[in-house]
Design an enzyme around this catalytic site. Structure first.
Site, short mmCIF file in Angstrom:
data_model
loop_
_atom_site.label_atom_id
_atom_site.label_comp_id
_atom_site.label_asym_id
_atom_site.label_seq_id
_atom_site.Cartn_x
_atom_site.Cartn_y
_atom_site.Cartn_z
N GLY A 11 0.82 -1.21 0.00
CA GLY A 11 0.00 0.00 0.00
C GLY A 11 0.85 1.27 0.00
N ASP A 32 0.05 -8.87 1.93
CA ASP A 32 -0.96 -7.92 1.44
C ASP A 32 -1.93 -8.68 0.56
N ASN A 33 -3.23 -8.45 0.73
CA ASN A 33 -4.19 -9.15 -0.14
C ASN A 33 -4.46 -8.39 -1.44
N LEU A 34 -3.81 -7.24 -1.61
CA LEU A 34 -3.91 -6.41 -2.81
C LEU A 34 -5.32 -5.87 -3.04
N SER A 125 -4.22 6.63 13.80
CA SER A 125 -4.55 7.83 13.04
C SER A 125 -4.93 8.96 13.97
N TYR A 149 -14.71 3.84 10.51
CA TYR A 149 -13.26 3.73 10.31
C TYR A 149 -12.52 4.19 11.57
N LYS A 153 -10.01 2.19 14.60
CA LYS A 153 -8.68 2.58 15.14
C LYS A 153 -8.74 2.67 16.66
N ASN A 179 -1.66 13.80 8.32
CA ASN A 179 -2.13 13.62 6.93
C ASN A 179 -0.96 13.28 6.00
N ASN A 199 -9.50 12.24 -0.68
CA ASN A 199 -8.57 13.10 0.05
C ASN A 199 -8.07 14.23 -0.83
N LEU A 200 -7.69 15.32 -0.17
CA LEU A 200 -7.39 16.55 -0.89
C LEU A 200 -6.21 16.42 -1.87
N ARG A 231 -4.89 21.25 8.10
CA ARG A 231 -4.41 19.91 8.43
C ARG A 231 -2.89 19.90 8.51
P1 NAD Z 1 -3.42 1.65 1.67
O1 NAD Z 1 -4.84 1.25 1.39
O2 NAD Z 1 -2.63 2.21 0.55
O3 NAD Z 1 -2.62 0.41 2.29
C1 NAD Z 1 -3.25 -0.59 3.07
C2 NAD Z 1 -2.87 -1.92 2.46
O4 NAD Z 1 -3.46 -2.96 3.23
C3 NAD Z 1 -3.35 -2.09 1.02
O5 NAD Z 1 -2.24 -2.45 0.21
C4 NAD Z 1 -4.39 -3.22 1.10
O6 NAD Z 1 -4.37 -4.00 -0.07
C5 NAD Z 1 -3.95 -3.96 2.35
N1 NAD Z 1 -5.02 -4.64 3.07
C6 NAD Z 1 -6.20 -4.16 3.50
N2 NAD Z 1 -6.89 -5.12 4.14
C7 NAD Z 1 -6.13 -6.23 4.14
C8 NAD Z 1 -6.29 -7.56 4.64
N3 NAD Z 1 -7.41 -7.96 5.28
N4 NAD Z 1 -5.29 -8.44 4.45
C9 NAD Z 1 -4.15 -8.09 3.82
N5 NAD Z 1 -3.96 -6.87 3.30
C10 NAD Z 1 -4.93 -5.95 3.46
O7 NAD Z 1 -3.46 2.65 2.90
P2 NAD Z 1 -2.30 3.56 3.50
O8 NAD Z 1 -2.64 4.98 3.25
O9 NAD Z 1 -0.98 3.03 3.12
O10 NAD Z 1 -2.57 3.32 5.06
C11 NAD Z 1 -1.86 2.34 5.80
C12 NAD Z 1 -2.39 2.34 7.22
O11 NAD Z 1 -2.25 3.64 7.78
C13 NAD Z 1 -3.87 1.97 7.32
O12 NAD Z 1 -4.07 1.18 8.47
C14 NAD Z 1 -4.53 3.32 7.50
O13 NAD Z 1 -5.75 3.22 8.20
C15 NAD Z 1 -3.49 4.08 8.30
N6 NAD Z 1 -3.58 5.54 8.14
C16 NAD Z 1 -3.56 6.08 6.90
C17 NAD Z 1 -3.70 7.46 6.75
C18 NAD Z 1 -3.71 8.10 5.38
O14 NAD Z 1 -4.18 9.23 5.25
N7 NAD Z 1 -3.21 7.45 4.34
C19 NAD Z 1 -3.84 8.28 7.88
C20 NAD Z 1 -3.83 7.69 9.13
C21 NAD Z 1 -3.70 6.30 9.26
N1 UFG Z 2 -10.94 18.87 1.26
C1 UFG Z 2 -11.46 19.72 0.31
N2 UFG Z 2 -11.77 19.19 -0.90
C2 UFG Z 2 -11.60 17.87 -1.22
C3 UFG Z 2 -11.05 17.02 -0.22
C4 UFG Z 2 -10.74 17.55 1.01
O1 UFG Z 2 -11.65 20.90 0.56
O2 UFG Z 2 -11.92 17.45 -2.33
C5 UFG Z 2 -10.54 19.43 2.57
C6 UFG Z 2 -11.22 18.81 3.77
O3 UFG Z 2 -12.44 19.46 4.03
C7 UFG Z 2 -10.15 18.99 4.85
C8 UFG Z 2 -8.83 18.91 4.10
O4 UFG Z 2 -9.15 19.16 2.73
O5 UFG Z 2 -10.26 20.29 5.40
C9 UFG Z 2 -8.16 17.54 4.19
O6 UFG Z 2 -9.09 16.53 3.82
P1 UFG Z 2 -8.62 15.03 3.54
O7 UFG Z 2 -9.84 14.27 3.11
O8 UFG Z 2 -7.44 15.03 2.65
O9 UFG Z 2 -8.10 14.55 4.97
P2 UFG Z 2 -8.85 14.45 6.38
O10 UFG Z 2 -8.06 15.29 7.34
O11 UFG Z 2 -10.28 14.72 6.27
O12 UFG Z 2 -8.69 12.90 6.75
C10 UFG Z 2 -7.47 12.19 6.55
C11 UFG Z 2 -7.81 10.72 6.32
C12 UFG Z 2 -8.39 10.13 7.59
C13 UFG Z 2 -7.44 10.36 8.72
C14 UFG Z 2 -7.14 11.83 8.89
C15 UFG Z 2 -6.12 12.06 9.98
O13 UFG Z 2 -8.73 10.57 5.27
O14 UFG Z 2 -8.57 8.75 7.42
O15 UFG Z 2 -6.63 12.34 7.66
O16 UFG Z 2 -5.00 11.29 9.77
F1 UFG Z 2 -8.00 9.90 9.86
#
Ligand code: NAD
Ligand code: UFG
Length: 336
Positions: A11, A32-34, A125, A149, A153, A179, A199-200, A231
């Site tokens: 991921g 990873d299950n992809l 998160s 979600y 966590k 973020n 996401n933004l 953020r």
């Molecule tokens: P991502 O979706 O790119 O990566 C997650 C990976 O886990 C993917 O490759 C998916 O195929 C794999 N996966 C999901 N369920 C599975 C399962 N049951 N078995 C095996 N593989 C599985 O997401 P990411 O952005 O890399 O996030 C990684 C972690 O960080 C997640 O737990 C997410 O909740 C956490 N996190 C992400 C953000 C963010 O904004 N990206 C913020 C805070 C926390």
């Molecule tokens: N936003 C826009 N336009 C868009 C998308 C987002 O204006 O099209 C704004 C949102 O309102 C926010 C900011 O951009 O003010 C960031 O939004 P994101 O969706 O990029 O991120 P969030 O902070 O809402 O949430 C992300 C992840 C969550 C995680 C959190 C904290 O999606 O899973 O960050 O780590 F929990």
């Protein structure tokens, strides 16, 4: 040389951490299950590092599959990224989210316990700070959530804390990411979600390429610097470096600890759009749209603990994040 199991290692965040693990000389086993990643990310990790990680296309819901990995490798520690992460989707499919994220973690803990593996670093998160705490968020604040979600966590943090308390040789580190954005400077790995991004940063990137016509700015009447949401954007390579420090810290201790990984600085939606337009070299169209339900005005980290405990400070700026995202998306489009 320690062997690390990286769940979700294909991921977005996991792949960047795998690169740094391999560069530091760890052996890496990815499970990873992809469901949200491409198989060729594993080859791209190898291309960047010159080392092929071991890859299992395994679902954490398959406990026997996990057991087989622990039998085949002497795993010293686990970095647990695997999980579903889309906030909106979690509201529509709560059963899938609770089942995948909670059962997956319970299976992982079962397989670890059976194998005698006692070190785990977990991807939590900033979402666990909920809607009621004042910024900056520090690790002692009460946790809550506003969507399924987020609750996965909160509950996973609880499960891991309880298990570490009952098993005195266990070391658990809960990392609360703010973020994560940006991409590896090579342009080989990054974030490029299918369809319309939630996401933004990935949304802005698709407007920059012309795939989407215009950015919707969700609200300009928040109590922030320019009225738009603020953020704490952190470069995914900084975040990955934080994991390297966190892993060594986790190996040297027992019990549970919680650490924020952010920059400690907030940027508004408009600031990010301007920074990205500088990086891509042209202005980006946007309109002010209604607030997105569930959004908070501001979210940034208190980074004191990460600095004191891990010696971690984020180095890369918003301009670096936009530059590397743009470079990745351009390389990705050339490859398609
Ligand atoms: P991502 O979706 O790119 O990566 C997650 C990976 O886990 C993917 O490759 C998916 O195929 C794999 N996966 C999901 N369920 C599975 C399962 N049951 N078995 C095996 N593989 C599985 O997401 P990411 O952005 O890399 O996030 C990684 C972690 O960080 C997640 O737990 C997410 O909740 C956490 N996190 C992400 C953000 C963010 O904004 N990206 C913020 C805070 C926390
Ligand atoms: N936003 C826009 N336009 C868009 C998308 C987002 O204006 O099209 C704004 C949102 O309102 C926010 C900011 O951009 O003010 C960031 O939004 P994101 O969706 O990029 O991120 P969030 O902070 O809402 O949430 C992300 C992840 C969550 C995680 C959190 C904290 O999606 O899973 O960050 O780590 F929990």
């Amino acid at each position: 040389m320690k062997t690390i199991l990286v769940t979700g290692g294909a991921g977005y965040i996991g792949s960047h951490v795998c690169v740094q693990l391999l560069e530091a000389g760890y052996s890496v086993v990815i499970a990873d299950n992809l469901c949200n990643a491409q198989r060729d990310v594993v080859d791209r990790i190898a291309r960047i590092t010159g080392t092929q990680p071991v890859f299992y296309q395994t679902d954490l819901l398959d406990l026997d599959g996990l057991r087989a990995i622990f039998r085949a490798h002497a795993i010293d520690g686990v970095l647990h990224f695997a999980g579903l992460k889309a906030v909106g989707e979690s509201t529509e499919q709560p059963l899938r989210y609770y089942s995948n994220n909670l059962t997956g973690t319970l299976h992982l803990l079962t397989a670890m316990q059976e194998a005698g593996c006692t070190t785990l670093v977990f991807s939590s998160s900033a979402t666990v700070y909920g809607a009621d705490n004042p910024v900056p968020f520090d690790e002692r604040m009460p946790t809550s959530a506003t969507n399924p979600y987020g609750y996965t966590k909160v509950v996973q943090e609880r499960i891991l804390t309880d298990i570490a308390a009952a098993q005195p040789d266990m070391s658990v580190l809960l990392l609360r990411y703010f973020n994560p954005v940006g991409a590896h400077p090579s342009g080989w790995i990054g974030e490029d979600p299918n369809g319309i991004p939630n996401n933004l940063m990935p949304y802005v990137a698709k407007v920059a390429t012309g795939e989407l016509p215009c950015i919707n700015v969700f609200g300009n009447d928040y109590d922030t610097v320019d009225g738009t949401g603020v953020r704490d954007y952190i470069h995914v390579c900084d975040l990955a470096r934080g994991h390297m420090l966190a892993l060594e810290y986790a190996f040297g201790r027992t019990g549970t600890d919680i650490i924020n990984l952010g920059t400690g600085r907030g940027s508004s939606v408009l600031e990010l759009i301007y920074a990205f337009s500088k990086a891509c070299g042209h202005p980006l169209p946007y309109v002010i749209a209604p607030r997105r339900p569930g959004d908070i005005a501001s979210c940034w980290a208190d980074t004191t603990k990460a600095k004191e405990v891990l010696g971690f400070t984020a180095q890369l700026t918003l301009a670096d994040m936009c530059r590397d995202s743009w470079h990745f998306i351009c390389r990705q489009r050339e490859r398609e």
